[in-house]
Design a protein around this motif. Structure first.
Motif, PDB file in Angstrom:
ATOM      1  N   MET A 251      -0.685   5.181  21.586  1.00  0.00           N
ATOM      2  CA  MET A 251      -1.537   4.905  20.426  1.00  0.00           C
ATOM      3  C   MET A 251      -0.702   4.335  19.280  1.00  0.00           C
ATOM      4  N   PRO A 252      -1.098   3.210  18.694  1.00  0.00           N
ATOM      5  CA  PRO A 252      -0.348   2.658  17.564  1.00  0.00           C
ATOM      6  C   PRO A 252      -0.329   3.644  16.394  1.00  0.00           C
ATOM      7  N   ARG A 253       0.782   3.690  15.703  1.00  0.00           N
ATOM      8  CA  ARG A 253       0.887   4.600  14.568  1.00  0.00           C
ATOM      9  C   ARG A 253       0.024   4.107  13.422  1.00  0.00           C
ATOM     10  N   LEU A 254      -0.767   5.025  12.865  1.00  0.00           N
ATOM     11  CA  LEU A 254      -1.539   4.682  11.677  1.00  0.00           C
ATOM     12  C   LEU A 254      -0.643   4.825  10.455  1.00  0.00           C
ATOM     13  N   ARG A 255      -0.700   3.866   9.579  1.00  0.00           N
ATOM     14  CA  ARG A 255       0.099   3.938   8.357  1.00  0.00           C
ATOM     15  C   ARG A 255      -0.463   5.004   7.424  1.00  0.00           C
ATOM     16  N   THR A 256       0.420   5.604   6.659  1.00  0.00           N
ATOM     17  CA  THR A 256      -0.024   6.541   5.646  1.00  0.00           C
ATOM     18  C   THR A 256      -0.490   5.781   4.416  1.00  0.00           C
ATOM     19  N   SER A 257      -1.156   6.497   3.521  1.00  0.00           N
ATOM     20  CA  SER A 257      -1.567   5.877   2.265  1.00  0.00           C
ATOM     21  C   SER A 257      -0.361   5.395   1.473  1.00  0.00           C
ATOM     22  N   ALA A 258       0.748   6.138   1.544  1.00  0.00           N
ATOM     23  CA  ALA A 258       1.970   5.710   0.854  1.00  0.00           C
ATOM     24  C   ALA A 258       2.489   4.400   1.433  1.00  0.00           C
ATOM     25  N   ASP A 259       2.380   4.230   2.765  1.00  0.00           N
ATOM     26  CA  ASP A 259       2.773   2.964   3.388  1.00  0.00           C
ATOM     27  C   ASP A 259       1.961   1.817   2.811  1.00  0.00           C
ATOM     28  N   TRP A 260       0.648   1.992   2.756  1.00  0.00           N
ATOM     29  CA  TRP A 260      -0.221   0.934   2.239  1.00  0.00           C
ATOM     30  C   TRP A 260       0.011   0.691   0.761  1.00  0.00           C
ATOM     31  N   ARG A 261       0.252   1.746   0.018  1.00  0.00           N
ATOM     32  CA  ARG A 261       0.578   1.577  -1.404  1.00  0.00           C
ATOM     33  C   ARG A 261       1.791   0.682  -1.567  1.00  0.00           C
ATOM     34  N   ASP A 262       2.808   0.907  -0.756  1.00  0.00           N
ATOM     35  CA  ASP A 262       4.032   0.111  -0.861  1.00  0.00           C
ATOM     36  C   ASP A 262       3.807  -1.334  -0.403  1.00  0.00           C
ATOM     37  N   ILE A 263       3.007  -1.519   0.655  1.00  0.00           N
ATOM     38  CA  ILE A 263       2.702  -2.874   1.132  1.00  0.00           C
ATOM     39  C   ILE A 263       2.000  -3.670   0.043  1.00  0.00           C
TER      40      ILE A 263
ATOM     41  N   ALA B 247      -9.476  11.807  -2.502  1.00  0.00           N
ATOM     42  CA  ALA B 247      -8.150  12.372  -2.742  1.00  0.00           C
ATOM     43  C   ALA B 247      -8.250  13.814  -3.226  1.00  0.00           C
ATOM     44  N   ALA B 248      -9.217  14.095  -4.098  1.00  0.00           N
ATOM     45  CA  ALA B 248      -9.394  15.452  -4.596  1.00  0.00           C
ATOM     46  C   ALA B 248      -9.791  16.399  -3.471  1.00  0.00           C
ATOM     47  N   ARG B 249     -10.537  15.871  -2.501  1.00  0.00           N
ATOM     48  CA  ARG B 249     -11.033  16.695  -1.400  1.00  0.00           C
ATOM     49  C   ARG B 249      -9.989  16.905  -0.314  1.00  0.00           C
ATOM     50  N   THR B 250      -9.087  15.928  -0.119  1.00  0.00           N
ATOM     51  CA  THR B 250      -8.140  15.977   0.990  1.00  0.00           C
ATOM     52  C   THR B 250      -6.690  16.208   0.560  1.00  0.00           C
ATOM     53  N   GLY B 251      -6.388  15.976  -0.714  1.00  0.00           N
ATOM     54  CA  GLY B 251      -5.011  16.061  -1.173  1.00  0.00           C
ATOM     55  C   GLY B 251      -4.202  14.808  -0.932  1.00  0.00           C
ATOM     56  N   ASP B 252      -4.837  13.734  -0.466  1.00  0.00           N
ATOM     57  CA  ASP B 252      -4.139  12.468  -0.194  1.00  0.00           C
ATOM     58  C   ASP B 252      -4.046  11.675  -1.501  1.00  0.00           C
ATOM     59  N   VAL B 253      -3.070  12.024  -2.342  1.00  0.00           N
ATOM     60  CA  VAL B 253      -2.999  11.456  -3.692  1.00  0.00           C
ATOM     61  C   VAL B 253      -2.589   9.993  -3.706  1.00  0.00           C
ATOM     62  N   ASP B 254      -1.996   9.501  -2.610  1.00  0.00           N
ATOM     63  CA  ASP B 254      -1.569   8.106  -2.576  1.00  0.00           C
ATOM     64  C   ASP B 254      -2.711   7.152  -2.227  1.00  0.00           C
ATOM     65  N   TYR B 255      -3.800   7.688  -1.672  1.00  0.00           N
ATOM     66  CA  TYR B 255      -4.890   6.798  -1.273  1.00  0.00           C
ATOM     67  C   TYR B 255      -5.525   6.074  -2.466  1.00  0.00           C
ATOM     68  N   PRO B 256      -5.846   6.758  -3.567  1.00  0.00           N
ATOM     69  CA  PRO B 256      -6.388   6.008  -4.713  1.00  0.00           C
ATOM     70  C   PRO B 256      -5.425   4.959  -5.256  1.00  0.00           C
ATOM     71  N   LYS B 257      -4.127   5.235  -5.174  1.00  0.00           N
ATOM     72  CA  LYS B 257      -3.146   4.257  -5.643  1.00  0.00           C
ATOM     73  C   LYS B 257      -3.188   3.005  -4.764  1.00  0.00           C
ATOM     74  N   ALA B 258      -3.241   3.221  -3.452  1.00  0.00           N
ATOM     75  CA  ALA B 258      -3.336   2.086  -2.535  1.00  0.00           C
ATOM     76  C   ALA B 258      -4.644   1.332  -2.746  1.00  0.00           C
ATOM     77  N   MET B 259      -5.737   2.066  -2.983  1.00  0.00           N
ATOM     78  CA  MET B 259      -7.032   1.438  -3.181  1.00  0.00           C
ATOM     79  C   MET B 259      -7.033   0.567  -4.439  1.00  0.00           C
ATOM     80  N   ARG B 260      -6.422   1.040  -5.511  1.00  0.00           N
ATOM     81  CA  ARG B 260      -6.382   0.246  -6.740  1.00  0.00           C
ATOM     82  C   ARG B 260      -5.587  -1.040  -6.551  1.00  0.00           C
ATOM     83  N   LEU B 261      -4.515  -0.965  -5.776  1.00  0.00           N
ATOM     84  CA  LEU B 261      -3.738  -2.171  -5.501  1.00  0.00           C
ATOM     85  C   LEU B 261      -4.517  -3.126  -4.603  1.00  0.00           C
ATOM     86  N   PHE B 262      -5.260  -2.573  -3.637  1.00  0.00           N
ATOM     87  CA  PHE B 262      -6.131  -3.413  -2.817  1.00  0.00           C
ATOM     88  C   PHE B 262      -7.168  -4.139  -3.675  1.00  0.00           C
TER      89      PHE B 262
END
Length: 257
Positions: free
Chosen positions: A1-13, A66-81
Motif C-alpha cells: 500500500m502506498p504511504r499516505l502523506r501526513t498533514s505536515a507533509d502536505w503543509r510543507d509541500i 482538527a479540534a475533533r482529531t487533534g490533527d493540528v497541521d491539517y488546517p495549516k495545509a488546507m489554508r496553503l491549498f
C-alpha cells in the motif's frame, strides 16, 4: 500500500510551492485568434470565478476536524491549498485582462457548487472534499483541453502549471478521503463509492452543458471523451487511493460521524 502523506507533509509541500518558480511567460502578449476567443473566453471567465473562492467554509470544516482529531497541521495545509487556488484565480484574471477581456462576478454553476459544498451533517468536511475533488478532476480534463485549444504560449504554459498544481490537489484530498473510508464497514464504503461516481457523472454533464463544452470541442473532444476521462480519473486518482488505504495513519485518524 502506498504511504499516505501526513498533514505536515502536505503543509510543507504547499509551503514550498509558495516560493517555487512558475515558468509562465507573462512578458509575452496574449495571442488569441477570433476563433479562440469565441471558444474559450466565457469558459475561462467561469473557471476564474470558481478558483477565486477564499474557502471560508472549507477552512472552518478543517478547523473543526482538527479540534475533533487533534490533527493540528491539517488546517495549516488546507489554508496553503486555498492559497494556491486563489493564485490560480489571480493568474487566470491576469490572462483575461491581458487579453482585454473582463472578469465575471457570478455564474449559476459556481453558485451551485458553493451550495452543494455546504451540505452534509456534522462538520461537513467529507462532503465538502468530495464535491471539491470532483470539481478538480473535471478541472484536470478542462485545463488539458484549454491548453490544446489554442496556440497562445502564455495560455498553454499557464494551463501546464495549473495541471501540475491540480494533480497534487487531487492527491491531497484523496488521501484525506481515504482516511474517512478506512473507518467504515465495507458495505458503507461501497455506497460512498457509488454516490461519488454519480456525483462525478452529474458534474461532468453540468460542466459540458455550459460554456465549457466549446473548449472541449475546440480541443477535439466529445462529451463521451470527457465523461470517460473524468470517470477513469476518479477511479484512478481517488477511489483506488481509498481502496488501498486499509488502515488510517495515526497522525490523522478521523472519527466517524
Amino acid at each position: 500500500m502506498p504511504r499516505l502523506r501526513t498533514s505536515a507533509d502536505w503543509r510543507d509541500i504547499f509551503a514550498r510551492n509558495t516560493t517555487a518558480d512558475r515558468p509562465i511567460p507573462w512578458d509575452e502578449p496574449i495571442r488569441w485568434t477570433p476563433e479562440d476567443r469565441r471558444a474559450i473566453v466565457a469558459s475561462i471567465q467561469e473557471f476564474q470565478l470558481g478558483e477565486q473562492s477564499e474557502g471560508r467554509y472549507l477552512r472552518l470544516c478543517a478547523d473543526r476536524y482538527a479540534a475533533r482529531t487533534g490533527d493540528v497541521d491539517y488546517p495549516k495545509a488546507m489554508r496553503l491549498f486555498v492559497g494556491e487556488e486563489v493564485r490560480h484565480a489571480a493568474e487566470l484574471a491576469r490572462l483575461l485582462t491581458g487579453a482585454g477581456e473582463r472578469l465575471k462576478t457570478t455564474t449559476p454553476l459556481d453558485g451551485a457548487f458553493r451550495i452543494v459544498r455546504k451540505l452534509g451533517s456534522g462538520d461537513g468536511l467529507e462532503v465538502c472534499l468530495r464535491v471539491l475533488v470532483t470539481a478538480e478532476i473535471v478541472a484536470l480534463s478542462y485545463y488539458a483541453a484549454l491548453r490544446d485549444a489554442t496556440e497562445c504560449p502564455v495560455t498553454r504554459a499557464l494551463c501546464t502549471q495549473i495541471l501540475r498544481d491540480e494533480s497534487a490537489h487531487v492527491r491531497f484530498h484523496a488521501e484525506r478521503l481515504a482516511l474517512f473510508q478506512a473507518a467504515r464497514w465495507p458495505l458503507a464504503r461501497g455506497i460512498v463509492r457509488a454516490a461519488h461516481r454519480a456525483l462525478m457523472a452529474g458534474t461532468t454533464l453540468a460542466v459540458w452543458a455550459g460554456a465549457h463544452r466549446r473548449v472541449f470541442r475546440r480541443a477535439g473532444l466529445s462529451y463521451a471523451d470527457v465523461a470517460t476521462d473524468t470517470s477513469r480519473a476518479l477511479s484512478r486518482r481517488v477511489l483506488r487511493v481509498e481502496a488501498d488505504a486499509h488502515a488510517p495513519i495515526p497522525s490523522a485518524l478521523p472519527i466517524a460521524a
